[in-house]
Design a protein around this motif. Structure first.
Motif, PDB file in Angstrom:
ATOM      1  N   SER A  93      51.174  40.686  98.179  1.00  0.00           N
ATOM      2  CA  SER A  93      50.902  39.386  97.573  1.00  0.00           C
ATOM      3  C   SER A  93      51.080  39.576  96.079  1.00  0.00           C
ATOM      4  N   GLU A 126      43.319  35.645 100.750  1.00  0.00           N
ATOM      5  CA  GLU A 126      44.238  36.604 100.144  1.00  0.00           C
ATOM      6  C   GLU A 126      44.243  37.918 100.921  1.00  0.00           C
ATOM      7  N   GLU A 129      46.230  37.452 104.082  1.00  0.00           N
ATOM      8  CA  GLU A 129      47.665  37.443 103.763  1.00  0.00           C
ATOM      9  C   GLU A 129      48.166  38.866 103.536  1.00  0.00           C
ATOM     10  N   GLN A 130      47.406  39.651 102.784  1.00  0.00           N
ATOM     11  CA  GLN A 130      47.806  41.029 102.492  1.00  0.00           C
ATOM     12  C   GLN A 130      47.797  41.889 103.751  1.00  0.00           C
TER      13      GLN A 130
END
Length: 242
Positions: A93, A126, A129-130
């Motif tokens: 990200s 986040e 997503e990572q």
């Protein structure tokens, strides 16, 4: 072995670094993943440790807590007793990367990957997503028939949804023990008060299903004159690799 080594935080970082080196030396790992490892004025903690321990070393900047010294930059590191065939950074990200080292073993390759996912409590999206990007990377590498180990500070407990993408493709090497494997403990004097991740297992070694661990344990409790060398404990796993 994986260890968040807490940069140059605290008043005794140089003494802590000596204790970190000695702790790694006693474990005699083939590979070490480091998070919050520092670089300043062209000098890298990974290089210093590698030289002292007789291991190859690589460093990559990634999103980390800011050191009080603006000239200090924190990131990821890998130490290896084996020659590294290829080293690459993979963006997970915005500012967060995974550092991958490929090691040739026999007729196949082992990919040793480390990262540090977002640590803030309100960054669950986040982190997901990572973790999803990291799982996709592992899947792509395994599609070629290679083995993969992901070792790092994932900043999420085992039962949180952020970890699920990785556990869908890799096996958690932590084995049921007489203790729970907490790596971020309120017993550690370097922890702040009321941190949302305290008393959780947030540091992991994950591996391809065919790599079966024979042992897993924690170190880094009191090697610095009775104090831990970092605010995290280190995870050590024995994983036979053909």
């Amino acid at each position: 072995m994986t260890w968040n080594v807490w940069g140059r935080f605290g008043d005794h970082w140089l003494r802590r670094q000596r204790a970190i080196a000695e702790t790694v030396r006693r474990q005699r790992p083939d590979f070490v993943a480091l998070q919050e490892t520092w670089r300043r004025d062209g000098q890298e903690q990974t290089g210093l440790l590698g030289f002292e321990l007789g291991m190859g070393s690589v460093f990559a900047p990634s999103r980390m807590p800011q050191d009080p010294d603006p000239d200090v930059h924190l990131g990821l590191g890998i130490l290896s007793r084996f020659p590294l065939r290829e080293v690459e950074q993979h963006t997970l990200s915005a500012e967060t990367v995974a550092l991958r080292a490929e090691i040739r073993l026999g007729t196949g390759s082992l990919h040793f990957v480390t990262s540090c996912l977002d640590w803030e409590e309100d960054h669950e999206h986040e982190r997901l997503e990572q973790a999803t990007a990291l799982a996709s990377l592992a899947s792509d590498l395994m599609a070629d028939g290679d083995d993969v180990i992901v070792a790092g500070d994932l900043n999420t407990p085992p039962d949180r949804p952020e970890l699920k993408p990785l556990l869908d493709v890799l096996t958690d090497c932590w084995q049921p023990q007489a203790y729970d494997g907490v790596t971020y403990s309120s017993r550690n004097p370097y922890l702040g008060t009321g941190e949302w991740l305290e008393d959780q297992r947030i540091d992991y070694i994950l591996a391809t299903e065919g790599l079966v661990p024979t042992d897993a344990h924690l170190v880094g409790f009191d090697e610095d004159h009775g104090r831990p060398p970092s605010d995290h404990y280190a995870v050590v796993t024995d994983v036979p690799v053909a």
